[in-house]
Design a protein around this motif. Structure first.
Motif, PDB file in Angstrom:
ATOM      1  N   GLY A   1       9.465   1.798 -14.470  1.00  0.00           N
ATOM      2  CA  GLY A   1      10.045   1.753 -13.132  1.00  0.00           C
ATOM      3  C   GLY A   1      11.533   1.486 -13.082  1.00  0.00           C
ATOM      4  O   GLY A   1      12.116   1.408 -12.003  1.00  0.00           O
ATOM      5  N   LEU A   2      12.150   1.329 -14.229  1.00  0.00           N
ATOM      6  CA  LEU A   2      13.593   1.104 -14.323  1.00  0.00           C
ATOM      7  C   LEU A   2      14.136   1.904 -15.501  1.00  0.00           C
ATOM      8  O   LEU A   2      13.402   2.153 -16.465  1.00  0.00           O
ATOM      9  CB  LEU A   2      13.904  -0.377 -14.570  1.00  0.00           C
ATOM     10  CG  LEU A   2      13.598  -1.363 -13.458  1.00  0.00           C
ATOM     11  CD1 LEU A   2      13.716  -2.792 -13.972  1.00  0.00           C
ATOM     12  CD2 LEU A   2      14.535  -1.150 -12.288  1.00  0.00           C
ATOM     13  N   PRO A   3      15.417   2.246 -15.462  1.00  0.00           N
ATOM     14  CA  PRO A   3      16.013   2.890 -16.640  1.00  0.00           C
ATOM     15  C   PRO A   3      15.960   1.935 -17.833  1.00  0.00           C
ATOM     16  O   PRO A   3      15.976   0.706 -17.654  1.00  0.00           O
ATOM     17  CB  PRO A   3      17.457   3.157 -16.227  1.00  0.00           C
ATOM     18  CG  PRO A   3      17.503   2.986 -14.748  1.00  0.00           C
ATOM     19  CD  PRO A   3      16.369   2.080 -14.376  1.00  0.00           C
ATOM     20  N   PRO A   4      15.899   2.470 -19.050  1.00  0.00           N
ATOM     21  CA  PRO A   4      15.763   1.592 -20.221  1.00  0.00           C
ATOM     22  C   PRO A   4      16.880   0.569 -20.362  1.00  0.00           C
ATOM     23  O   PRO A   4      16.606  -0.577 -20.725  1.00  0.00           O
ATOM     24  CB  PRO A   4      15.735   2.553 -21.409  1.00  0.00           C
ATOM     25  CG  PRO A   4      15.982   3.902 -20.883  1.00  0.00           C
ATOM     26  CD  PRO A   4      15.909   3.873 -19.404  1.00  0.00           C
TER      27      PRO A   4
ATOM     28  N   ARG B   1      -1.758  -1.200 -24.563  1.00  0.00           N
ATOM     29  CA  ARG B   1      -2.086  -1.531 -23.174  1.00  0.00           C
ATOM     30  C   ARG B   1      -3.565  -1.285 -22.887  1.00  0.00           C
ATOM     31  O   ARG B   1      -4.163  -0.385 -23.472  1.00  0.00           O
ATOM     32  CB  ARG B   1      -1.259  -0.679 -22.217  1.00  0.00           C
ATOM     33  CG  ARG B   1       0.224  -0.975 -22.305  1.00  0.00           C
ATOM     34  CD  ARG B   1       1.028   0.059 -21.535  1.00  0.00           C
ATOM     35  NE  ARG B   1       2.402  -0.352 -21.454  1.00  0.00           N
ATOM     36  CZ  ARG B   1       2.994  -0.793 -20.353  1.00  0.00           C
ATOM     37  NH1 ARG B   1       2.339  -0.860 -19.226  1.00  0.00           N
ATOM     38  NH2 ARG B   1       4.252  -1.165 -20.376  1.00  0.00           N
ATOM     39  N   ASP B   2      -4.101  -2.065 -21.954  1.00  0.00           N
ATOM     40  CA  ASP B   2      -5.481  -1.839 -21.536  1.00  0.00           C
ATOM     41  C   ASP B   2      -5.521  -0.827 -20.400  1.00  0.00           C
ATOM     42  O   ASP B   2      -4.477  -0.305 -19.981  1.00  0.00           O
ATOM     43  CB  ASP B   2      -6.175  -3.154 -21.179  1.00  0.00           C
ATOM     44  CG  ASP B   2      -5.645  -3.821 -19.917  1.00  0.00           C
ATOM     45  OD1 ASP B   2      -4.870  -3.200 -19.149  1.00  0.00           O
ATOM     46  OD2 ASP B   2      -6.024  -4.985 -19.677  1.00  0.00           O
ATOM     47  N   ALA B   3      -6.697  -0.559 -19.870  1.00  0.00           N
ATOM     48  CA  ALA B   3      -6.862   0.452 -18.823  1.00  0.00           C
ATOM     49  C   ALA B   3      -6.095   0.104 -17.554  1.00  0.00           C
ATOM     50  O   ALA B   3      -5.720   0.995 -16.793  1.00  0.00           O
ATOM     51  CB  ALA B   3      -8.345   0.641 -18.509  1.00  0.00           C
TER      52      ALA B   3
ATOM     53  N   SER C   1      -4.282   2.835 -24.353  1.00  0.00           N
ATOM     54  CA  SER C   1      -3.069   3.623 -24.559  1.00  0.00           C
ATOM     55  C   SER C   1      -2.020   2.794 -25.293  1.00  0.00           C
ATOM     56  O   SER C   1      -2.140   1.572 -25.402  1.00  0.00           O
ATOM     57  CB  SER C   1      -2.498   4.100 -23.221  1.00  0.00           C
ATOM     58  OG  SER C   1      -2.030   3.001 -22.460  1.00  0.00           O
ATOM     59  N   THR C   2      -1.011   3.500 -25.771  1.00  0.00           N
ATOM     60  CA  THR C   2       0.137   2.838 -26.375  1.00  0.00           C
ATOM     61  C   THR C   2       1.410   3.426 -25.789  1.00  0.00           C
ATOM     62  O   THR C   2       1.436   4.550 -25.289  1.00  0.00           O
ATOM     63  CB  THR C   2       0.196   3.019 -27.911  1.00  0.00           C
ATOM     64  OG1 THR C   2       0.248   4.404 -28.219  1.00  0.00           O
ATOM     65  CG2 THR C   2      -0.975   2.350 -28.595  1.00  0.00           C
ATOM     66  N   PHE C   3       2.472   2.629 -25.882  1.00  0.00           N
ATOM     67  CA  PHE C   3       3.809   3.089 -25.530  1.00  0.00           C
ATOM     68  C   PHE C   3       4.674   2.856 -26.753  1.00  0.00           C
ATOM     69  O   PHE C   3       4.722   1.750 -27.290  1.00  0.00           O
ATOM     70  CB  PHE C   3       4.373   2.323 -24.327  1.00  0.00           C
ATOM     71  CG  PHE C   3       5.672   2.894 -23.842  1.00  0.00           C
ATOM     72  CD1 PHE C   3       5.674   3.912 -22.899  1.00  0.00           C
ATOM     73  CD2 PHE C   3       6.882   2.454 -24.352  1.00  0.00           C
ATOM     74  CE1 PHE C   3       6.866   4.467 -22.460  1.00  0.00           C
ATOM     75  CE2 PHE C   3       8.078   3.011 -23.923  1.00  0.00           C
ATOM     76  CZ  PHE C   3       8.071   4.013 -22.972  1.00  0.00           C
TER      77      PHE C   3
ATOM     78  N   GLU D   1      11.446   5.373 -17.699  1.00  0.00           N
ATOM     79  CA  GLU D   1      11.457   4.968 -16.296  1.00  0.00           C
ATOM     80  C   GLU D   1      10.139   5.284 -15.599  1.00  0.00           C
ATOM     81  O   GLU D   1       9.702   4.548 -14.720  1.00  0.00           O
ATOM     82  CB  GLU D   1      12.614   5.619 -15.555  1.00  0.00           C
ATOM     83  CG  GLU D   1      12.813   5.046 -14.178  1.00  0.00           C
ATOM     84  CD  GLU D   1      14.134   5.410 -13.532  1.00  0.00           C
ATOM     85  OE1 GLU D   1      14.266   5.143 -12.328  1.00  0.00           O
ATOM     86  OE2 GLU D   1      15.026   5.949 -14.215  1.00  0.00           O
ATOM     87  N   ALA D   2       9.472   6.362 -16.007  1.00  0.00           N
ATOM     88  CA  ALA D   2       8.181   6.706 -15.414  1.00  0.00           C
ATOM     89  C   ALA D   2       7.138   5.616 -15.674  1.00  0.00           C
ATOM     90  O   ALA D   2       6.250   5.391 -14.852  1.00  0.00           O
ATOM     91  CB  ALA D   2       7.686   8.046 -15.963  1.00  0.00           C
ATOM     92  N   VAL D   3       7.251   4.912 -16.781  1.00  0.00           N
ATOM     93  CA  VAL D   3       6.289   3.854 -17.132  1.00  0.00           C
ATOM     94  C   VAL D   3       6.733   2.486 -16.623  1.00  0.00           C
ATOM     95  O   VAL D   3       5.949   1.732 -16.066  1.00  0.00           O
ATOM     96  CB  VAL D   3       6.062   3.814 -18.662  1.00  0.00           C
ATOM     97  CG1 VAL D   3       5.226   2.612 -19.058  1.00  0.00           C
ATOM     98  CG2 VAL D   3       5.416   5.109 -19.126  1.00  0.00           C
TER      99      VAL D   3
END
Length: 119
Positions: free
Chosen positions: A103-106, A46-48, A20-22, A99-101
């Motif tokens: 865990g904190l606000p940007p 990112r890896d699995a 995947s990528t972000f 934040e979903a990825v």
């Protein structure tokens, strides 16, 4: 559906075994609809297991910084530091997805990340 996270349906062209990528940075073609354009971008690969393997950058960034398309995790901090303000402004337009990825606000995450990237 997330605009920032892309899970591969087939093998990536990157040099890593990523799944995947972000999207850390892209141009916003339309502020109202948050439609993106990709003349300038930075993707985090990112890896699995979610581990960061490196980044890929657009041709415009490659030309500006005289670098390749794929930059491994050991060398990506310099590029991320260079574009830190742009990354922050972009990610703050997608606070829930970010934040979903992470865990904190940007804004909070990127203050800490920028300190690490500039070392």
């Amino acid at each position: 559906m997330s605009q920032l996270v892309r899970v591969y349906q087939r093998k990536s062209r990157s040099p890593w075994d990523d799944t995947s990528t972000f999207l850390l940075l892209a141009d916003i073609a339309n502020e109202k609809t948050q439609e993106l354009s990709f003349g300038r971008y930075i993707y985090q690969h990112r890896d699995a297991g979610g581990r960061i393997l490196g980044i890929s950058v657009s041709r415009s960034i490659q030309d500006e910084l005289e670098c390749g398309q794929y930059i491994d995790a050991n060398k990506m901090q310099k590029i991320l530091s260079h574009y830190c303000q742009d990354i922050s402004e972009f990610c703050e337009k997608f606070p829930d997805e970010f934040e979903a990825v992470f865990g904190l606000p940007p804004d909070v995450y990127l203050i800490i990340a920028a300190a690490c990237w500039s070392q």
